[in-house]
Design an enzyme around this catalytic site. Structure first.
Site, PDB file in Angstrom:
ATOM      1  N   THR A   1       0.908  -1.143   0.000  1.00  0.00           N
ATOM      2  CA  THR A   1       0.000   0.000   0.000  1.00  0.00           C
ATOM      3  C   THR A   1       0.940   1.185   0.000  1.00  0.00           C
ATOM      4  O   THR A   1       2.128   1.016   0.270  1.00  0.00           O
ATOM      5  CB  THR A   1      -0.860  -0.025   1.290  1.00  0.00           C
ATOM      6  OG1 THR A   1      -1.933  -0.943   1.123  1.00  0.00           O
ATOM      7  CG2 THR A   1      -1.473   1.311   1.645  1.00  0.00           C
TER       8      THR A   1
ATOM      9  N   ARG B   1     -13.672  -6.749  -2.492  1.00  0.00           N
ATOM     10  CA  ARG B   1     -13.134  -6.696  -1.117  1.00  0.00           C
ATOM     11  C   ARG B   1     -12.585  -5.290  -0.804  1.00  0.00           C
ATOM     12  O   ARG B   1     -11.799  -4.729  -1.551  1.00  0.00           O
ATOM     13  CB  ARG B   1     -12.043  -7.741  -0.974  1.00  0.00           C
ATOM     14  CG  ARG B   1     -11.288  -7.730   0.344  1.00  0.00           C
ATOM     15  CD  ARG B   1     -10.001  -6.945   0.235  1.00  0.00           C
ATOM     16  NE  ARG B   1      -9.190  -7.047   1.444  1.00  0.00           N
ATOM     17  CZ  ARG B   1      -8.172  -6.242   1.716  1.00  0.00           C
ATOM     18  NH1 ARG B   1      -7.843  -5.282   0.878  1.00  0.00           N
ATOM     19  NH2 ARG B   1      -7.472  -6.395   2.813  1.00  0.00           N
TER      20      ARG B   1
ATOM     21  N   GLY C   1     -10.433  -2.975   1.941  1.00  0.00           N
ATOM     22  CA  GLY C   1      -9.492  -3.086   3.053  1.00  0.00           C
ATOM     23  C   GLY C   1      -9.634  -1.921   4.021  1.00  0.00           C
ATOM     24  O   GLY C   1     -10.648  -1.220   4.046  1.00  0.00           O
TER      25      GLY C   1
ATOM     26  N   GLY D   1      -5.429  -5.473   6.104  1.00  0.00           N
ATOM     27  CA  GLY D   1      -6.585  -4.589   6.238  1.00  0.00           C
ATOM     28  C   GLY D   1      -7.691  -5.164   7.092  1.00  0.00           C
ATOM     29  O   GLY D   1      -8.365  -4.448   7.837  1.00  0.00           O
TER      30      GLY D   1
HETATM   31  N1  ASP Z   1      -3.818  -2.479   4.065  1.00  0.00           N
HETATM   32  C1  ASP Z   1      -3.965  -2.881   2.693  1.00  0.00           C
HETATM   33  C2  ASP Z   1      -5.262  -3.584   2.528  1.00  0.00           C
HETATM   34  O1  ASP Z   1      -5.564  -4.445   3.324  1.00  0.00           O
HETATM   35  C3  ASP Z   1      -2.853  -3.737   2.207  1.00  0.00           C
HETATM   36  C4  ASP Z   1      -1.496  -3.340   2.676  1.00  0.00           C
HETATM   37  O2  ASP Z   1      -1.281  -2.339   3.302  1.00  0.00           O
HETATM   38  O3  ASP Z   1      -0.585  -4.076   2.400  1.00  0.00           O
HETATM   39  O4  ASP Z   1      -5.953  -3.327   1.570  1.00  0.00           O
END
Ligand code: ASP
Length: 291
Positions: free
Chosen positions: A172, A200, A202, A225
């Site tokens: 992210t 989905r 997050g 997430g």
């Molecule tokens: N937090 C992000 C999500 O779950 C993914 C990540 O930060 O790696 O969409």
């Protein structure tokens, strides 16, 4: 106030040898955000500019470089918040080059905070935002490599099982900044997690989970997430600072909560005194700092 800025390119374990590329991408974005602050721009402008650059980096998981969901479509989440309490967020927008700028538009309108899916895309088109077929060769390859029978048939129970067995596919991007006027801002953008259920969402677009900002502290999260959103980690960190804890203490408490759920996260944060914080419990997180 002395301006400062931190960007992150996501926590996790990147494919072998990708670390320097990810660090370089973070450096480019930090330079762009820093230029805004050096020219007397606002923290909000700096965060948007830095995150746009991160979204344009194919090696990262946001905008151009987003992972594809199980049905082969990238749907992106992004959010931005300023220390005056305004926030904007988009969830599950396909075909958009810079979701963070659509979030910024919502923040500026100050009417609705969150928009999703095709309707969010329609607004972006109306505003003249750049569309983009989000599918880098590396992310398409990853999708092909994980295209098993379960995802071909959209067998949700089997997909859930294999998603939980696999190493979390993390990544992210985000930025926090403080400007010369002492105002803070935070922004986060993501392609989510590869091969997930179509649609989905997050933590990234959930204000209080992946992004939060008060007059005292700005936070951008990365990590699993599904865990961060039930913990509301970004808001929690801000509340702890508000209750008198230092930035380090607050972040440590938040990371403990993540660890208790056997999960992974990375945090960047800046407080109103200009203290900076970077922490993670994964082997790697691309970061760049300017002060
Ligand atoms: N937090 C992000 C999500 O779950 C993914 C990540 O930060 O790696 O969409």
């Amino acid at each position: 106030m002395k301006p400062a800025l931190i960007v992150h390119g996501g926590c996790g374990t990147p494919p072998a040898g990708e670390e320097p590329e990810r660090m370089a991408a973070c450096e480019r974005a930090a330079t762009i955000g820093w230029q805004v602050l050096r020219d007397g721009g606002s923290a909000l402008d700096a965060v948007e500019a830095a995150v746009r650059q991160l979204e344009d980096e194919p090696v990262l998981n946001a905008g151009t470089g987003s992972y594809l969901q199980a049905d082969g479509v990238a749907r992106m989440d992004a959010s931005i918040m300023s220390s005056d309490g305004r926030a904007g967020s988009v969830a599950q927008v396909p075909w958009l080059k810079n979701p963070i700028s659509l979030s910024r538009y919502l923040l500026e309108q100050d009417a609705h905070v969150m928009l999703c899916g095709q309707e969010a895309l329609q607004l972006a088109l109306k505003l003249g935002h750049q569309t983009y077929v989000v599918a880098t060769p590396a992310k398409v390859q990853y999708w092909l490599d994980h295209l098993d029978e379960a995802s071909r048939k959209l067998d949700y129970a089997a997909m859930a099982h294999s998603w939980k067995q696999d190493n979390p596919r993390l990544g992210t991007v985000g930025c926090v900044a403080i400007d010369a006027a002492g105002k803070l801002a935070a922004g986060t953008s993501t392609g989510g997690t590869g091969q997930c259920f179509p649609g989905r969402i997050g933590d990234t677009p959930i204000i209080g989970a992946g992004t939060y900002c008060t007059p005292k502290v700005a936070v951008s999260m990365t990590g699993v997430g599904e865990r961060i959103m039930v913990l509301l980690s970004a808001k929690r960190l801000c509340d702890l600072v508000d209750a008198g804890h230092t930035l380090n203490e607050a972040a440590e408490a938040v990371m403990q909560e993540v660890k208790k759920l056997n999960s992974f996260a990375g945090i960047i944060a800046i407080d109103a005194e200009g203290n900076l914080l970077v922490t993670k419990n994964t082997p790697f997180m691309g970061v760049a700092i300017r002060t």
